[in-house]
Write a protein that holds these residues in place. Structure first.
Motif, PDB file in Angstrom:
ATOM      1  N   ASN A   1       0.798  -1.234   0.000  1.00 33.94           N
ATOM      2  CA  ASN A   1       0.000   0.000   0.000  1.00 33.94           C
ATOM      3  C   ASN A   1       0.831   1.286   0.000  1.00 33.94           C
ATOM      4  O   ASN A   1       0.298   2.360   0.252  1.00 33.94           O
ATOM      5  CB  ASN A   1      -0.978   0.021   1.179  1.00 33.94           C
ATOM      6  CG  ASN A   1      -1.899  -1.176   1.151  1.00 33.94           C
ATOM      7  OD1 ASN A   1      -2.392  -1.562   0.095  1.00 33.94           O
ATOM      8  ND2 ASN A   1      -2.105  -1.791   2.300  1.00 33.94           N
ATOM      9  N   ASN A   2       2.137   1.189  -0.214  1.00 40.99           N
ATOM     10  CA  ASN A   2       2.998   2.376  -0.240  1.00 40.99           C
ATOM     11  C   ASN A   2       4.197   2.089  -1.141  1.00 40.99           C
ATOM     12  O   ASN A   2       5.324   2.009  -0.674  1.00 40.99           O
ATOM     13  CB  ASN A   2       3.462   2.718   1.179  1.00 40.99           C
ATOM     14  CG  ASN A   2       4.225   4.024   1.208  1.00 40.99           C
ATOM     15  OD1 ASN A   2       4.004   4.906   0.395  1.00 40.99           O
ATOM     16  ND2 ASN A   2       5.149   4.146   2.147  1.00 40.99           N
ATOM     17  N   PRO A   3       3.961   1.928  -2.466  1.00 42.69           N
ATOM     18  CA  PRO A   3       5.051   1.512  -3.342  1.00 42.69           C
ATOM     19  C   PRO A   3       6.137   2.579  -3.514  1.00 42.69           C
ATOM     20  O   PRO A   3       5.834   3.758  -3.721  1.00 42.69           O
ATOM     21  CB  PRO A   3       4.341   1.248  -4.676  1.00 42.69           C
ATOM     22  CG  PRO A   3       3.109   2.078  -4.636  1.00 42.69           C
ATOM     23  CD  PRO A   3       2.711   2.157  -3.193  1.00 42.69           C
ATOM     24  N   ILE A   4       7.394   2.146  -3.352  1.00 43.79           N
ATOM     25  CA  ILE A   4       8.553   2.976  -3.671  1.00 43.79           C
ATOM     26  C   ILE A   4       9.556   2.109  -4.424  1.00 43.79           C
ATOM     27  O   ILE A   4       9.531   0.882  -4.327  1.00 43.79           O
ATOM     28  CB  ILE A   4       9.213   3.622  -2.437  1.00 43.79           C
ATOM     29  CG1 ILE A   4       9.817   2.577  -1.499  1.00 43.79           C
ATOM     30  CG2 ILE A   4       8.239   4.514  -1.693  1.00 43.79           C
ATOM     31  CD1 ILE A   4      10.701   3.168  -0.426  1.00 43.79           C
ATOM     32  N   THR A   5      10.412   2.739  -5.183  1.00 47.95           N
ATOM     33  CA  THR A   5      11.395   2.005  -5.971  1.00 47.95           C
ATOM     34  C   THR A   5      12.476   1.448  -5.045  1.00 47.95           C
ATOM     35  O   THR A   5      13.081   2.207  -4.275  1.00 47.95           O
ATOM     36  CB  THR A   5      12.028   2.937  -7.026  1.00 47.95           C
ATOM     37  OG1 THR A   5      10.980   3.587  -7.750  1.00 47.95           O
ATOM     38  CG2 THR A   5      12.905   2.151  -7.986  1.00 47.95           C
ATOM     39  N   PRO A   6      12.719   0.135  -5.091  1.00 54.54           N
ATOM     40  CA  PRO A   6      13.754  -0.462  -4.235  1.00 54.54           C
ATOM     41  C   PRO A   6      15.132   0.126  -4.526  1.00 54.54           C
ATOM     42  O   PRO A   6      15.472   0.446  -5.669  1.00 54.54           O
ATOM     43  CB  PRO A   6      13.713  -1.949  -4.620  1.00 54.54           C
ATOM     44  CG  PRO A   6      12.360  -2.156  -5.218  1.00 54.54           C
ATOM     45  CD  PRO A   6      12.021  -0.866  -5.890  1.00 54.54           C
ATOM     46  N   GLY A   7      15.930   0.263  -3.482  1.00 59.73           N
ATOM     47  CA  GLY A   7      17.287   0.789  -3.624  1.00 59.73           C
ATOM     48  C   GLY A   7      18.132  -0.013  -4.586  1.00 59.73           C
ATOM     49  O   GLY A   7      18.955   0.547  -5.326  1.00 59.73           O
TER      50      GLY A   7
ATOM     51  N   VAL B   1      11.983   7.262  -4.636  1.00 55.71           N
ATOM     52  CA  VAL B   1      11.487   7.450  -5.995  1.00 55.71           C
ATOM     53  C   VAL B   1      10.171   6.696  -6.078  1.00 55.71           C
ATOM     54  O   VAL B   1      10.119   5.498  -5.783  1.00 55.71           O
ATOM     55  CB  VAL B   1      12.486   6.922  -7.047  1.00 55.71           C
ATOM     56  CG1 VAL B   1      11.865   6.946  -8.438  1.00 55.71           C
ATOM     57  CG2 VAL B   1      13.771   7.740  -7.025  1.00 55.71           C
ATOM     58  N   LEU B   2       9.125   7.388  -6.491  1.00 63.79           N
ATOM     59  CA  LEU B   2       7.788   6.811  -6.554  1.00 63.79           C
ATOM     60  C   LEU B   2       7.488   6.281  -7.950  1.00 63.79           C
ATOM     61  O   LEU B   2       8.138   6.673  -8.928  1.00 63.79           O
ATOM     62  CB  LEU B   2       6.754   7.862  -6.144  1.00 63.79           C
ATOM     63  CG  LEU B   2       6.951   8.472  -4.753  1.00 63.79           C
ATOM     64  CD1 LEU B   2       5.933   9.567  -4.505  1.00 63.79           C
ATOM     65  CD2 LEU B   2       6.893   7.411  -3.674  1.00 63.79           C
ATOM     66  N   PRO B   3       6.491   5.389  -8.062  1.00 62.96           N
ATOM     67  CA  PRO B   3       6.086   4.901  -9.384  1.00 62.96           C
ATOM     68  C   PRO B   3       5.741   6.059 -10.311  1.00 62.96           C
ATOM     69  O   PRO B   3       5.082   7.020  -9.904  1.00 62.96           O
ATOM     70  CB  PRO B   3       4.848   4.048  -9.078  1.00 62.96           C
ATOM     71  CG  PRO B   3       4.984   3.652  -7.646  1.00 62.96           C
ATOM     72  CD  PRO B   3       5.686   4.797  -6.981  1.00 62.96           C
ATOM     73  N   GLY B   4       6.209   5.982 -11.551  1.00 68.69           N
ATOM     74  CA  GLY B   4       5.926   7.008 -12.546  1.00 68.69           C
ATOM     75  C   GLY B   4       6.927   8.148 -12.582  1.00 68.69           C
ATOM     76  O   GLY B   4       6.850   9.004 -13.458  1.00 68.69           O
ATOM     77  N   GLU B   5       7.882   8.183 -11.645  1.00 70.72           N
ATOM     78  CA  GLU B   5       8.853   9.278 -11.619  1.00 70.72           C
ATOM     79  C   GLU B   5       9.959   9.084 -12.649  1.00 70.72           C
ATOM     80  O   GLU B   5      10.434   7.973 -12.873  1.00 70.72           O
ATOM     81  CB  GLU B   5       9.500   9.399 -10.239  1.00 70.72           C
ATOM     82  CG  GLU B   5       8.694  10.192  -9.254  1.00 70.72           C
ATOM     83  CD  GLU B   5       9.517  10.611  -8.051  1.00 70.72           C
ATOM     84  OE1 GLU B   5      10.249  11.614  -8.139  1.00 70.72           O
ATOM     85  OE2 GLU B   5       9.418   9.919  -7.020  1.00 70.72           O
ATOM     86  N   LYS B   6      10.378  10.195 -13.227  1.00 74.35           N
ATOM     87  CA  LYS B   6      11.519  10.215 -14.142  1.00 74.35           C
ATOM     88  C   LYS B   6      12.751  10.632 -13.349  1.00 74.35           C
ATOM     89  O   LYS B   6      12.701  11.590 -12.581  1.00 74.35           O
ATOM     90  CB  LYS B   6      11.263  11.212 -15.275  1.00 74.35           C
ATOM     91  CG  LYS B   6      12.401  11.303 -16.280  1.00 74.35           C
ATOM     92  CD  LYS B   6      12.036  12.294 -17.385  1.00 74.35           C
ATOM     93  CE  LYS B   6      13.132  12.401 -18.413  1.00 74.35           C
ATOM     94  NZ  LYS B   6      12.757  13.339 -19.500  1.00 74.35           N
TER      95      LYS B   6
END
Length: 145
Positions: free
Chosen positions: A49-55, A99-104
Motif C-alpha cells: 500500500n505504499n510503493p517505492i522504488t527499491p534501492g 522514488v515513486l512509481p511514474g517518476e523520471k
C-alpha cells in the motif's frame, strides 16, 4: 558512436532495462534518464500500500546508465561486433529520498578511473525536481564476449 547505438548494445532487455535515453556522453562521463513505469513488477511487494522504488533497482539504473553506457562508449572501437560483457565489481550508494512509481530520474556519472577494462565512476541520481535521490561509487569490468 551515438547515444542510440550505445543503448542498443546494452546487454539488458525489458523488464530489466533501466535506460530510456542518454542526453550527454563523453570520455569523461555520461548523463541519461529513465522513467519508472507505474506498473513495474517490483512495486507489487515493495511496500504494501505504499510503493517505492527499491534501492537495488535505483543502484541498477545508476549502473546501467552511469557505468555500462559509459564503458560501452569508452570501448567503442573494441565493441564493434556488439555483445558487451559486464560484471559489477563494487557499489557503495547512499540513499536520501524515495522514488515513486511514474517518476523520471536523471543519472549523472563522472569517470574516476578507467584502466584494463575496469571502470570506476562517481554517480548520482536526481528526481524530476532536481533533488538528490542517491549518490555513490560504482565499479565494474566491461569487455567483449
Amino acid at each position: 558512436m551515438t547515444s542510440n547505438q550505445i543503448v542498443k548494445l546494452l546487454p539488458y532487455q525489458h523488464p530489466f532495462l533501466f535506460v530510456d535515453e542518454l542526453t550527454a556522453v563523453s570520455s569523461e562521463g555520461v548523463t541519461g534518464n529513465y522513467t519508472f513505469k507505474k506498473n513495474a513488477y517490483f512495486y507489487k511487494g515493495h511496500f504494501k500500500n505504499n510503493p517505492i522504488t527499491p534501492g537495488v533497482i535505483l543502484t541498477e539504473c545508476m549502473a546501467q546508465i552511469g557505468l555500462v553506457c559509459l564503458g560501452i562508449f569508452l570501448l567503442k572501437d573494441e565493441l564493434l561486433e556488439g555483445n558487451p560483457q559486464v560484471a559489477l565489481t563494487s557499489s557503495q550508494v547512499d540513499f536520501f529520498i524515495p522514488v515513486l512509481p511514474g517518476e523520471k530520474v536523471t543519472v549523472i556519472s563522472e569517470k574516476e578511473v578507467f584502466r584494463f577494462h575496469k571502470l570506476k565512476c562517481n554517480v548520482k541520481l536526481l528526481n524530476e525536481k532536481g533533488e538528490l535521490v542517491c549518490r555513490g561509487k560504482i565499479s565494474g569490468m566491461i569487455g567483449n564476449r
